[in-house]
Design a protein around this motif. Structure first.
Motif, short mmCIF file in Angstrom:
data_model
loop_
_atom_site.label_atom_id
_atom_site.label_comp_id
_atom_site.label_asym_id
_atom_site.label_seq_id
_atom_site.Cartn_x
_atom_site.Cartn_y
_atom_site.Cartn_z
N LEU A 1 0.83 -1.21 0.00
CA LEU A 1 0.00 0.00 0.00
C LEU A 1 0.86 1.26 0.00
N GLY A 2 2.06 1.17 0.60
CA GLY A 2 2.97 2.31 0.56
C GLY A 2 3.45 2.59 -0.85
N ILE A 3 3.79 1.53 -1.58
CA ILE A 3 4.18 1.69 -2.99
C ILE A 3 3.01 2.24 -3.80
N ALA A 4 1.82 1.73 -3.51
CA ALA A 4 0.63 2.21 -4.21
C ALA A 4 0.38 3.68 -3.91
N GLY A 5 0.69 4.11 -2.69
CA GLY A 5 0.53 5.52 -2.35
C GLY A 5 1.40 6.41 -3.22
N GLY A 6 2.61 5.94 -3.52
CA GLY A 6 3.47 6.70 -4.43
C GLY A 6 2.87 6.81 -5.82
N ALA A 7 2.26 5.72 -6.28
CA ALA A 7 1.57 5.77 -7.57
C ALA A 7 0.41 6.76 -7.54
N GLY A 8 -0.25 6.83 -6.39
CA GLY A 8 -1.36 7.77 -6.24
C GLY A 8 -0.91 9.22 -6.32
N LEU B 1 -2.72 0.20 -9.26
CA LEU B 1 -3.76 0.63 -10.19
C LEU B 1 -4.95 1.23 -9.43
N ALA B 2 -5.37 0.56 -8.35
CA ALA B 2 -6.53 1.02 -7.61
C ALA B 2 -6.30 2.39 -6.99
N VAL B 3 -5.16 2.57 -6.32
CA VAL B 3 -4.87 3.84 -5.66
C VAL B 3 -4.64 4.95 -6.69
N ALA B 4 -3.94 4.62 -7.78
CA ALA B 4 -3.69 5.62 -8.82
C ALA B 4 -5.00 6.11 -9.43
N MET B 5 -5.91 5.19 -9.72
CA MET B 5 -7.18 5.59 -10.32
C MET B 5 -8.07 6.33 -9.34
N ARG B 6 -7.98 5.98 -8.07
CA ARG B 6 -8.74 6.71 -7.06
C ARG B 6 -8.24 8.16 -6.97
N SER B 7 -6.92 8.32 -7.00
CA SER B 7 -6.35 9.67 -6.96
C SER B 7 -6.69 10.45 -8.22
N ALA B 8 -6.64 9.78 -9.37
CA ALA B 8 -6.94 10.44 -10.63
C ALA B 8 -8.37 10.95 -10.68
N GLN B 9 -9.30 10.14 -10.18
CA GLN B 9 -10.69 10.58 -10.23
C GLN B 9 -10.93 11.76 -9.30
N GLY B 10 -10.21 11.80 -8.17
CA GLY B 10 -10.34 12.92 -7.26
C GLY B 10 -9.88 14.23 -7.91
N THR B 11 -8.75 14.18 -8.61
CA THR B 11 -8.26 15.36 -9.31
C THR B 11 -9.22 15.77 -10.41
N ALA B 12 -9.70 14.80 -11.18
CA ALA B 12 -10.62 15.12 -12.29
C ALA B 12 -11.91 15.73 -11.77
N LYS B 13 -12.39 15.26 -10.63
CA LYS B 13 -13.62 15.83 -10.07
C LYS B 13 -13.39 17.29 -9.69
N GLN B 14 -12.25 17.59 -9.07
CA GLN B 14 -11.94 18.98 -8.73
C GLN B 14 -11.85 19.85 -9.98
N ALA B 15 -11.24 19.31 -11.03
CA ALA B 15 -11.12 20.07 -12.28
C ALA B 15 -12.49 20.31 -12.90
N MET B 16 -13.36 19.32 -12.81
CA MET B 16 -14.71 19.49 -13.34
C MET B 16 -15.45 20.60 -12.62
N LEU B 17 -15.34 20.61 -11.29
CA LEU B 17 -16.00 21.66 -10.51
C LEU B 17 -15.42 23.02 -10.85
N ALA B 18 -14.09 23.08 -11.00
CA ALA B 18 -13.44 24.35 -11.31
C ALA B 18 -13.87 24.90 -12.66
N ARG B 19 -14.17 24.01 -13.62
CA ARG B 19 -14.53 24.46 -14.96
C ARG B 19 -16.03 24.66 -15.13
#
Length: 432
Positions: free
Chosen positions: A52-59, A108-126
């Motif tokens: 999970l620590g390695i996955a956190g880096g991917a996130g 993969l799971a942590v990276a995609m979770r982080s990616a969706q969080g960023t994309a959601k913020q970008a959607m709200l900002a736009r």
């Protein structure tokens, strides 16, 4: 509450329905994942922690990369794909049989979770401007907390049964819920005309070819890394956000050292959920103003500092005193949390260049991802290892970061006012 759980705006409604399914899956996952990894897959706790620590880096990498990608292919598309792949990763956990596969799936799971969080913020900002952005974000946080709680209750069935099949069924349900969360996102319209027009009217600079969902490469715009004000805001707000590690790691471990029963962990989590659900939207009002956002972060940091002092004091009382102090501390903690989050959202939205919404929100989410990685180790090395002295150190850290964030916000607001005044004088001179 009706507007929170069933928004009239169709974009907010789609995001809310997706958040419901996503948060429900999170509640189930948080409850059963540790036991699934150790009892079903057969991994030891050290291996799980390392993976999970390695996955956190991917996130962390995915948080920023998703922002860059959102500016080019569209935050709407990035989020829908990230949620879908997150669901696939959760289903893949059911066939993970060794440490290597587990680590790859976790990345993969942590990276995609982080990616969706960023994309959601970008959607709200736009898609939204001014107070609407913070209000919608606050409502989604209420939805998230409530449905994570419901997911925890649902997952209790798997814990009661306690068999490998029950844990596998729970993990399958997590993946299915995430796939369901992608459906409202896929159905989002590419362009919402009335919101597109509003964004263009309120943007301080032309947005060029960028669409509200970030569907094309932005015209111009500065890099967030070169924006010293924004970087300072991200760093300071990320330090304040480390209180989440305090809540999930520090407080449960600390309660075990006091005279209070361990059941207080659940009591405090329920209390936190109730306070967030009741007050988060109210606390977010007005934080679209940069100066007021900074004030909210500062007030929140002082409450968090006070909570740390009260947590420390709980270690010196008997059962009743410890429980009472823990409840008061958790209340201050929750109030500090909602103020800190509200102010942090306002600063992240209002200090960003609207032409690079994805990149700016990606930097913000990267800061939060780094904070979530550091927080558990920091909390255990201070409060848990050194007791009262460690708690006081954390209190000082929160207060210093929140005060610094307020100064950054005040400085940014003053700079904007001065710039606007200069432009007005110049325009008047040219007209004359």
């Amino acid at each position: 509450m009706i507007e929170t759980f069933l928004p009239r705006d169709r974009v907010a409604r789609s995001l809310t329905f997706s958040t419901m399914a996503f948060a429900l899956s999170s509640g189930v996952f948080y409850t059963v994942s540790a036991l699934y990894f150790t009892r079903v897959i057969g991994l030891d706790a050290t291996t799980v922690g390392l993976g999970l620590g390695i996955a956190g880096g991917a996130g962390v990498l995915a948080s920023y990369g998703a922002g860059w990608l959102s500016d080019r292919v569209g935050a709407h598309h990035v989020q829908s794909w990230a949620v879908t792949l997150n669901g696939v990763a959760m289903l893949a956990y059911t066939v993970a049989a060794d440490a290597l596969v587990f680590t790859l799936v976790a990345c993969l799971a942590v990276a995609m979770r982080s990616a969706q969080g960023t994309a959601k913020q970008a959607m709200l900002a736009r898609w939204y401007t001014g107070p609407d952005r913070v209000a919608v974000r606050a409502r989604m946080r209420v939805v998230t907390n409530v449905f994570i709680g419901l997911g925890t209750v649902v997952a209790a069935a798997a814990l009661l049964v306690g068999s490998a099949a029950a844990y596998q069924a729970a993990m399958v349900s997590v993946g299915v819920l995430l796939l369901a969360a992608a459906v409202p996102l896929v159905r989002l319209p590419r362009v919402v005309p009335e919101l597109a027009a509003r964004m263009v009217e309120t943007a301080p600079e032309p947005v060029g070819a960028a669409t509200p969902d970030g569907g094309s490469s932005p015209a111009g715009g500065s890099s967030p890394w070169r924006d010293r004000t924004y970087v300072a805001s991200v760093v300071l707000n990320a330090v304040v956000a480390m209180h989440f590690g305090l809540q999930t790691v520090g407080v449960p471990l600390w309660i075990a050292t006091t005279d209070a029963p361990t059941a207080m962990v659940s009591v405090l989590l329920v209390l936190n959920t109730a306070i967030v659900a009741a007050l988060q939207v109210r606390a977010s009002r007005g934080t679209h103003d940069v100066r007021r956002a900074g004030i909210a972060v500062r007030r929140g940091s002082w409450l968090l500092g006070g909570a740390c002092v009260l947590y420390a004091a709980a270690g010196y009382g008997d059962v009743l005193t410890a429980c009472a102090l823990l409840v008061v501390a958790a209340t201050a903690h929750a109030l500090g949390e909602i103020l800190g989050e509200a102010g942090g959202w306002g600063m992240s939205f209002e200090l960003a260049d609207p032409r690079r919404a994805g990149a700016y929100q990606g930097l913000t989410q990267t800061g939060y991802a780094v904070a979530s990685m550091i927080a558990p180790a920091l909390v255990t090395a201070t409060a848990i290892e050194h007791g009262t002295v460690g708690w006081l150190g954390l209190a000082a850290l929160f207060v210093a970061a929140g005060t610094g964030a307020a100064w950054v916000a005040r400085h940014a607001a003053a700079t904007r006012t001065a710039t606007s005044a200069e432009l007005s004088v110049e325009a008047a001179t040219l007209t004359a």
